[in-house]
Design an enzyme around this catalytic site. Structure first.
Site, PDB file in Angstrom:
ATOM      1  NE  ARG A  77      -5.100   3.198  -3.887  1.00  8.70           N
ATOM      2  CZ  ARG A  77      -5.257   4.246  -3.092  1.00  8.70           C
ATOM      3  NH1 ARG A  77      -6.409   4.911  -3.068  1.00  8.70           N
ATOM      4  NH2 ARG A  77      -4.270   4.655  -2.314  1.00  8.70           N
ATOM      5  CG  HIS A 121      -4.199   3.644   2.668  1.00  7.61           C
ATOM      6  ND1 HIS A 121      -4.821   3.742   1.444  1.00  7.61           N
ATOM      7  CD2 HIS A 121      -4.851   4.539   3.463  1.00  7.61           C
ATOM      8  CE1 HIS A 121      -5.803   4.640   1.494  1.00  7.61           C
ATOM      9  NE2 HIS A 121      -5.828   5.138   2.696  1.00  7.61           N
ATOM     10  CD  GLU A 166      -5.169  10.761   0.472  1.00  6.30           C
ATOM     11  OE1 GLU A 166      -5.347  10.982   1.672  1.00  6.30           O
ATOM     12  OE2 GLU A 166      -6.105  10.808  -0.350  1.00  6.30           O
ATOM     13  CG  ASN A 294      -6.259   9.360  -3.536  1.00  2.00           C
ATOM     14  OD1 ASN A 294      -6.301   8.685  -4.553  1.00  2.00           O
ATOM     15  ND2 ASN A 294      -5.760   8.904  -2.396  1.00  2.00           N
ATOM     16  CE1 TYR A 296     -10.719  11.183  -1.219  1.00  3.16           C
ATOM     17  CE2 TYR A 296     -13.047  10.687  -0.883  1.00  3.16           C
ATOM     18  CZ  TYR A 296     -11.724  10.275  -0.991  1.00  3.16           C
ATOM     19  OH  TYR A 296     -11.407   8.949  -0.879  1.00  3.16           O
ATOM     20  CD  GLU A 353      -8.412   7.253  -1.370  1.00  6.68           C
ATOM     21  OE1 GLU A 353      -8.991   8.158  -0.725  1.00  6.68           O
ATOM     22  OE2 GLU A 353      -7.425   6.641  -0.940  1.00  6.68           O
TER      23      GLU A 353
END
Ligand SMILES: OC[C@@H]1[C@@H](O)[C@H](O)[C@@H](O)c2[nH]c(CCc3ccccc3)c[n+]21
Length: 447
Positions: A77, A121, A166, A294, A296, A353
């Site tokens: 990606r 991005h 995002e 994504n 985290y 991600e």
């Protein structure tokens, strides 16, 4: 030792983004982006770092692809730098920019690695920002024109597409919190930008369909999980707002054609009314083929009237933290994946991600980043748990292949499974590289 076996067709990958790795910002015909401006503005990026050189992947992409080949990934990606294609945002096309991505994509295909392309991005051409950026609906049309060019140029070579990375970061982190480019701090502006980003996404998906481009298209929201500190209604509602802001605000319009009413009301009460024009929601709710997730970190949240715009605060429950200060909680990954599946149904999901900031350096030729291995193991196990619970996950792409320019944190924060020496640009495979190589090779996880 037990093993979790992943499905036969499960994809494994690594992710990067143009401004964070390419460098060569004034080479090959590239024009300036808002991140060139922001990173060169004193005080915006830690240590005054910028993406002028980064990992120099504009010149070293073959070395990076050789690392991916050794790693054994199925998918890479990456993002295309809009100002490398349209230096002025629209109008004249920079052929050298197209040629660079053709060289890179051809090298991936030669090595049996599937390119997954993120169209946006965060590196908006500065010329467009000078005309209002995402607050200006003309930027929506410019994004569709840029997307159309890339669709046509790489049709048949690239078959997995993500429109916007995002939108929460592009709108709220960058225009309300102000930590990222262009650094505004205006909630009404950020709400308006979030709507324009969804409009740009929907119009690009519609154009993708009209052009009959072979492949699949989605977008990549960042998500989190906010566990209520108690079952007090105030705490539950505060967490709902936190999740509503980051998850429902972007997924509801695409999957239901409407914004979550409780968030529309909350923003309106904060002098940030949502302004929708006739026909907008029809564009936004174009069906997508998959969602890129994504993830985290997650938090425990509770109500606090002084807890910022949403009146919610994070409670430190003593979870371990990463070297960027985020809490480590793989349970939250499982919770948000099952929440999304329960709310939005069988839509295929790629984890586009997931990774951790661990700043360990090179010692005796290697980087013993055991904490990264522990994090990846826990979070890939959460993916396995979600699969077993029926979540339709098609692949896992870790952030990131390389240590790289970590936005406002500059080069101080390292997310790569490959260490980069920013003075010599030497790449060093970390222990996590070899661990992930084994997971990919077997497509199973030892637990
Ligand atoms: O911060 C690590 C990565 C970035 O390097 C990627 O470019 C970006 O897509 C990405 N998103 C997130 C989660 C949202 C977030 C980003 C930056 C700062 C705070 C939160 C983490 N990351």
């Amino acid at each position: 030792m037990a093993y979790i076996q992943f499905p036969e067709d499960f994809k494994w990958g690594v992710a990067t983004a143009a401004y964070q790795i390419e460098g060569a910002v004034r080479q090959g015909g590239r024009g300036p982006s808002i991140w060139d401006t922001f990173s060169h503005t004193p005080g915006k990026v830690l240590n005054g770092d910028n993406g002028d050189v980064a990992c120099d992947s504009y010149h070293r992409y073959e070395e990076d692809i050789a690392l991916m080949k050794e790693l054994g990934v199925n998918v890479y990606r990456f993002s295309v730098s809009w100002p490398r294609i349209f230096p002025e945002g629209t109008g004249k096309v920079n052929k050298e920019g197209l040629a660079f991505y053709h060289r890179m994509v051809d090298k991936l295909l030669e090595n049996g690695i599937e390119p997954m392309c993120t169209l946006y991005h965060w590196d908006l051409p500065q010329v467009l920002q000078d005309k209002g950026g995402w607050d200006n609906r003309e930027t929506v049309e410019a994004f569709v024109a840029y997307s159309e060019l890339i669709f046509k140029e790489f049709s048949g070579k690239i078959k997995s597409w993500l429109t916007i990375n995002e939108p929460w970061c592009v709108s709220f982190l960058s225009n309300f919190i102000g930590a990222h480019a262009p650094g505004n701090q205006d909630l009404a502006l950020a709400v308006n930008i979030s709507h324009h980003l969804l409009l740009a996404h929907g119009k690009a998906v519609a154009r993708f369909r009209d052009l009959d481009i072979p492949g699949k298209i989605g977008f990549a929201p960042n998500v989190t999980w906010l566990e209520p500190y108690s079952r007090d209604q105030e705490d539950v509602e505060a967490c709902r707002r936190g999740m509503g802001w980051m998850v429902d605000w972007f997924l509801d319009p695409i999957f239901t054609g409407t914004y979550p009413a409780f968030m529309v009301d909350w923003f309106a009460a904060n002098q940030a009314p949502l302004q929708i024009k006739d026909g907008d929601m029809e564009w936004i709710k174009q069906p997508v083929d998959f969602i890129g997730i994504n993830y985290y970190e997650s938090n425990v949240g509770r109500h606090n009237p002084q807890g910022g715009m949403l009146e919610v605060e994070s409670v430190d429950m003593g979870y371990k933290k990463t070297d960027i200060g985020w809490f480590i909680n793989a349970e939250g990954f499982y919770n948000v994946l099952t929440f999304i599946a329960d709310k939005y149904g069988e839509i295929p999901i790629y984890i586009t991600e997931n990774g951790i900031c661990i700043n360990d350096g090179v010692e005796d030729g290697t980087v013993n980043d055991q904490r990264r291995i522990d994090y990846l193991k826990g979070h890939i196990a959460a993916v396995a748990r979600s699969l077993k619970s029926g979540v339709n996950i098609k692949g896992y792409i870790t952030w990131s292949l390389l240590d790289n320019f970590e936005w406002a944190e500059g080069y101080s924060k390292r997310f790569g499974i490959v260490h980069v020496n920013y003075r010599t640009l030497e790449r060093t495979k970390k222990e996590s590289f070899f661990w992930y190589q084994k997971v990919i090779g077997n497509s199973w996880l030892e637990v």
